[in-house]
Design a protein around this motif. Structure first.
Motif, PDB file in Angstrom:
ATOM      1  N   LYS A   1       2.735   2.877  13.636  1.00  0.00           N
ATOM      2  CA  LYS A   1       1.840   2.611  12.500  1.00  0.00           C
ATOM      3  C   LYS A   1       1.869   1.143  12.104  1.00  0.00           C
ATOM      4  CE  LYS A   1       0.897   6.044  10.175  1.00  0.00           C
ATOM      5  NZ  LYS A   1       1.042   7.247   9.389  1.00  0.00           N
TER       6      LYS A   1
ATOM      7  N   VAL B   1      -3.950   7.733   0.691  1.00  0.00           N
ATOM      8  CA  VAL B   1      -5.418   7.761   0.689  1.00  0.00           C
ATOM      9  C   VAL B   1      -5.869   8.942   1.551  1.00  0.00           C
ATOM     10  CG1 VAL B   1      -7.483   6.403   1.237  1.00  0.00           C
ATOM     11  CG2 VAL B   1      -5.365   5.229   0.576  1.00  0.00           C
TER      12      VAL B   1
ATOM     13  N   PRO C   1     -12.394   4.581   4.649  1.00  0.00           N
ATOM     14  CA  PRO C   1     -11.977   3.260   5.133  1.00  0.00           C
ATOM     15  C   PRO C   1     -10.458   3.151   5.061  1.00  0.00           C
ATOM     16  CG  PRO C   1     -12.882   3.104   2.918  1.00  0.00           C
ATOM     17  CD  PRO C   1     -13.131   4.511   3.392  1.00  0.00           C
ATOM     18  N   ASP C   2      -9.876   2.434   6.005  1.00  0.00           N
ATOM     19  CA  ASP C   2      -8.436   2.198   5.963  1.00  0.00           C
ATOM     20  C   ASP C   2      -8.202   0.896   5.187  1.00  0.00           C
ATOM     21  OD1 ASP C   2      -5.759   1.437   6.489  1.00  0.00           O
ATOM     22  OD2 ASP C   2      -5.747   2.818   8.192  1.00  0.00           O
ATOM     23  N   ILE C   3      -7.782   1.064   3.953  1.00  0.00           N
ATOM     24  CA  ILE C   3      -7.680  -0.078   3.030  1.00  0.00           C
ATOM     25  C   ILE C   3      -6.616  -1.064   3.513  1.00  0.00           C
ATOM     26  CG2 ILE C   3      -7.255  -0.746   0.632  1.00  0.00           C
ATOM     27  CD1 ILE C   3      -7.996   2.257  -0.054  1.00  0.00           C
ATOM     28  N   LEU C   4      -5.468  -0.524   3.855  1.00  0.00           N
ATOM     29  CA  LEU C   4      -4.369  -1.394   4.281  1.00  0.00           C
ATOM     30  C   LEU C   4      -4.757  -2.177   5.527  1.00  0.00           C
ATOM     31  CD1 LEU C   4      -1.466  -2.425   4.230  1.00  0.00           C
ATOM     32  CD2 LEU C   4      -0.777  -0.355   5.450  1.00  0.00           C
TER      33      LEU C   4
ATOM     34  N   ASP D   1      -7.648  10.894   4.227  1.00  0.00           N
ATOM     35  CA  ASP D   1      -8.187  10.382   5.495  1.00  0.00           C
ATOM     36  C   ASP D   1      -9.690  10.615   5.611  1.00  0.00           C
ATOM     37  OD1 ASP D   1      -5.798   9.368   6.592  1.00  0.00           O
ATOM     38  OD2 ASP D   1      -5.129  11.418   7.007  1.00  0.00           O
TER      39      ASP D   1
ATOM     40  N   GLY E   1       3.115  -1.808   4.332  1.00  0.00           N
ATOM     41  CA  GLY E   1       2.524  -0.472   4.387  1.00  0.00           C
ATOM     42  C   GLY E   1       3.574   0.601   4.246  1.00  0.00           C
ATOM     43  N   PHE E   2       3.134   1.792   3.939  1.00  0.00           N
ATOM     44  CA  PHE E   2       4.022   2.953   3.870  1.00  0.00           C
ATOM     45  C   PHE E   2       3.571   3.978   4.898  1.00  0.00           C
ATOM     46  CE2 PHE E   2       7.141   3.406   0.368  1.00  0.00           C
ATOM     47  CZ  PHE E   2       7.111   2.092  -0.084  1.00  0.00           C
TER      48      PHE E   2
ATOM     49  N   ARG F   1      -0.356  -0.627  14.464  1.00  0.00           N
ATOM     50  CA  ARG F   1      -1.772  -0.280  14.271  1.00  0.00           C
ATOM     51  C   ARG F   1      -2.363  -0.911  13.024  1.00  0.00           C
ATOM     52  NH1 ARG F   1      -1.098   5.002  14.656  1.00  0.00           N
ATOM     53  NH2 ARG F   1      -1.640   5.560  12.526  1.00  0.00           N
ATOM     54  N   LYS F   2      -1.555  -0.924  11.968  1.00  0.00           N
ATOM     55  CA  LYS F   2      -2.063  -1.468  10.699  1.00  0.00           C
ATOM     56  C   LYS F   2      -2.016  -2.988  10.679  1.00  0.00           C
ATOM     57  CE  LYS F   2      -2.249   2.634   8.576  1.00  0.00           C
ATOM     58  NZ  LYS F   2      -3.347   3.223   7.831  1.00  0.00           N
TER      59      LYS F   2
ATOM     60  N   ALA G   1       0.855  -1.192   0.000  1.00  0.00           N
ATOM     61  CA  ALA G   1       0.000   0.000   0.000  1.00  0.00           C
ATOM     62  C   ALA G   1       0.886   1.236   0.000  1.00  0.00           C
ATOM     63  CB  ALA G   1      -0.920  -0.026   1.227  1.00  0.00           C
ATOM     64  N   THR G   2       1.052   1.839  -1.169  1.00  0.00           N
ATOM     65  CA  THR G   2       1.823   3.089  -1.207  1.00  0.00           C
ATOM     66  C   THR G   2       0.905   4.295  -1.369  1.00  0.00           C
ATOM     67  OG1 THR G   2       2.157   3.155  -3.590  1.00  0.00           O
ATOM     68  CG2 THR G   2       3.771   1.927  -2.326  1.00  0.00           C
ATOM     69  N   ALA G   3      -0.371   4.045  -1.655  1.00  0.00           N
ATOM     70  CA  ALA G   3      -1.274   5.170  -1.946  1.00  0.00           C
ATOM     71  C   ALA G   3      -1.400   6.102  -0.750  1.00  0.00           C
ATOM     72  CB  ALA G   3      -2.651   4.636  -2.331  1.00  0.00           C
TER      73      ALA G   3
HETATM   74  O1  C5P Z   1      -2.628   6.083   8.410  1.00  0.00           O
HETATM   75  P1  C5P Z   1      -1.714   6.510   7.297  1.00  0.00           P
HETATM   76  O2  C5P Z   1      -2.435   7.166   6.172  1.00  0.00           O
HETATM   77  O3  C5P Z   1      -0.528   7.281   7.723  1.00  0.00           O
HETATM   78  O4  C5P Z   1      -1.141   5.087   6.760  1.00  0.00           O
HETATM   79  C1  C5P Z   1      -0.342   4.980   5.655  1.00  0.00           C
HETATM   80  C2  C5P Z   1      -0.424   3.593   5.060  1.00  0.00           C
HETATM   81  O5  C5P Z   1      -1.750   3.085   5.086  1.00  0.00           O
HETATM   82  C3  C5P Z   1      -0.039   3.567   3.618  1.00  0.00           C
HETATM   83  O6  C5P Z   1       0.466   2.297   3.337  1.00  0.00           O
HETATM   84  C4  C5P Z   1      -1.368   3.819   2.929  1.00  0.00           C
HETATM   85  O7  C5P Z   1      -1.367   3.362   1.584  1.00  0.00           O
HETATM   86  C5  C5P Z   1      -2.326   3.035   3.786  1.00  0.00           C
HETATM   87  N1  C5P Z   1      -3.675   3.603   3.888  1.00  0.00           N
HETATM   88  C6  C5P Z   1      -4.762   2.943   3.369  1.00  0.00           C
HETATM   89  N2  C5P Z   1      -6.014   3.452   3.501  1.00  0.00           N
HETATM   90  C7  C5P Z   1      -6.216   4.589   4.180  1.00  0.00           C
HETATM   91  C8  C5P Z   1      -5.138   5.296   4.728  1.00  0.00           C
HETATM   92  C9  C5P Z   1      -3.879   4.781   4.562  1.00  0.00           C
HETATM   93  O8  C5P Z   1      -4.559   1.903   2.719  1.00  0.00           O
HETATM   94  N3  C5P Z   1      -7.445   5.082   4.305  1.00  0.00           N
END
Ligand code: C5P
Length: 414
Positions: free
Chosen positions: A353, A287, A317-320, A289, A338-339, A356-357, A283-285
């Motif tokens: 992070k 996204v 939504p938090d995709i990662l 918040d 994750g990034f 958390r992820k 997950a580099t996007a």
């Molecule tokens: O929470 P934060 O945005 O800092 O987290 C960064 C990481 O989570 C990245 O790998 C990003 O692609 C992923 N992400 C996600 N969905 C979100 C927010 C972040 O996949 N809504």
């Protein structure tokens, strides 16, 4: 690839025989020759008699910095065996353009001209042969050509694709030779060790765009370059790559399947679907918040009263996190990376992070120091600690990160 090699070029130390057979696309071979030498390769050009009708050997000599070979009767080699010497020196032979007739010669194992002769004489196990076809669409579609392409593939040649579009003859269709830059990328990909062979990698990249109304929205400064570089490096390393891209103006890396999305919701939908069949998720996007709680159907008008619109937001939504907590990821079938783009306290923030992820590997970078740039520096954080990938091009960092992911994934399946 170490830093010295990065500066020397990606093909440093490689010796490429660039073969030209007859075709209007010979002009692209001149550009290709330059691209190969710029990438650090030494290039030995070999031309057929027909190729010399389209391009002079003098031009190719000037571009490659070496005299061109055109005949098996060339008097220069002491042993009189240009075909043996040339084919044994090569790390790869790339024929671009490869005409329909030249492909037919290869299919039959003919050797009347030096270029076909050296292709036949090459050590099959050691010297790969790459073919960049170029011809009129009818010639391309002809069963004889398709039969010959199948045959040379069976015989160990690596046939590159053709492009679709306007042809020199004025017709339109399949059969155009790939562009010089595309051929360079194909060659680099071909020569890259296949550390991710058999893996299916899913990656998100770029920003998301959250609409306020039909003409406005909120987004962020992510250029997508890091993610696109990782997609390219993973494909070069042999993975089947799906890239879910937010709105960016970047070309799709060759051989990568791209799904364009705009909002976080769209990115989530595509990613969750694709993650079902992936082994690796990166997950580099960046996204967004939050998104506006409602998207206005029509443009919100400024009415001159000085009043500003008040907007309510909801969290995206938090995709990662969602994918990393899925049963496939939890069981180890899907390796998640994750990034984290931070502006300070990179290590502490990245460690927090990662927890958390719920990902085994989190890659930290300082956001403002990398947004839109071609270089970056990364901090890899896992359960054992942190290690740095020092500042380098995103391309180079992507290659290092892919090698690192490959090591971890192969460790899982070992
Ligand atoms: O929470 P934060 O945005 O800092 O987290 C960064 C990481 O989570 C990245 O790998 C990003 O692609 C992923 N992400 C996600 N969905 C979100 C927010 C972040 O996949 N809504």
């Amino acid at each position: 690839m170490n830093d010295a090699l990065e500066k020397a070029g990606e093909l440093a130390g490689r010796h490429i025989v660039l073969g030209l057979s007859g075709g209007a696309a010979c002009f692209k071979a001149a550009e290709l020759c330059r691209a190969l030498t710029k990438a650090g390769a030494t290039v030995q050009v070999v031309m057929t008699e027909a190729a010399e009708r389209f391009m002079t050997a003098v031009t190719m000599q000037a571009l490659s910095g070496r005299p061109v070979y055109t005949s098996q009767w060339d008097q220069r080699p002491d042993n009189g065996m240009a075909h043996i010497n040339l084919s044994r020196e090569a790390d790869a032979i790339l024929v671009a353009p490869a005409s329909a007739d030249f492909i037919a010669q290869l299919a039959q194992g003919r050797a009347a001209e030096l270029l076909a002769l050296l292709c036949l004489a090459r050590p099959l196990e050691r010297v790969p042969l790459l073919i960049a076809p170029s011809m009129n669409r009818e010639m391309w579609a002809h069963p004889a050509t398709q039969r010959n392409l199948w045959q040379i593939d069976q015989d160990g040649a690596h046939v590159l694709g053709v492009a679709h579009g306007d042809q020199a003859c004025g017709e339109f269709g399949d059969g155009r030779m790939l562009e010089a830059q595309e051929l360079l990328e194909e060659l680099i990909a071909f020569l890259t060790p296949k550390a991710l062979a058999g893996q299916r990698l899913l990656i998100t990249a770029g920003p998301t765009f959250e609409a306020i109304d039909p003409v406005r929205g909120i987004t962020n400064l992510s250029s997508g370059k890091m993610g696109f570089s990782i997609a390219r490096a993973a494909r070069e390393a042999g993975a089947e790559v799906t890239l879910v891209a937010g709105p960016v103006h970047l070309p799709t890396p060759r051989g990568v399947t791209r799904i364009d999305v705009r909002s976080a919701e769209e990115m989530r939908l595509a990613s969750v679907q694709q993650a079902e069949s992936a082994n690796i998720f990166v997950a580099t996007a960046a996204v967004a918040d939050w998104r506006p709680a409602v998207t206005a159907e029509h443009k919100i008008k400024k009415d001159g009263s000085g009043e500003v619109p008040h907007m309510a937001f909801v969290e995206n939504p938090d995709i990662l996190s969602e994918i990393a907590h899925s049963p496939r990821a939890q069981s180890g079938e899907l390796f998640c990376v994750g990034f984290a783009a931070e502006s300070q306290d990179l290590l502490a923030n990245a460690q927090a992070k990662r927890a958390r992820k719920g990902v085994p590997l989190l890659v930290g970078n300082i956001g403002p120091a990398t947004f839109g740039r071609d270089d970056n520096a990364l901090l890899l954080v896992d359960d054992e600690g942190a290690s740095e990938l020092p500042r380098a091009s995103k391309r180079h960092l992507a290659q290092q990160l892919v090698a690192e992911i490959a090591r971890r994934v192969s460790g899982l399946s070992a």
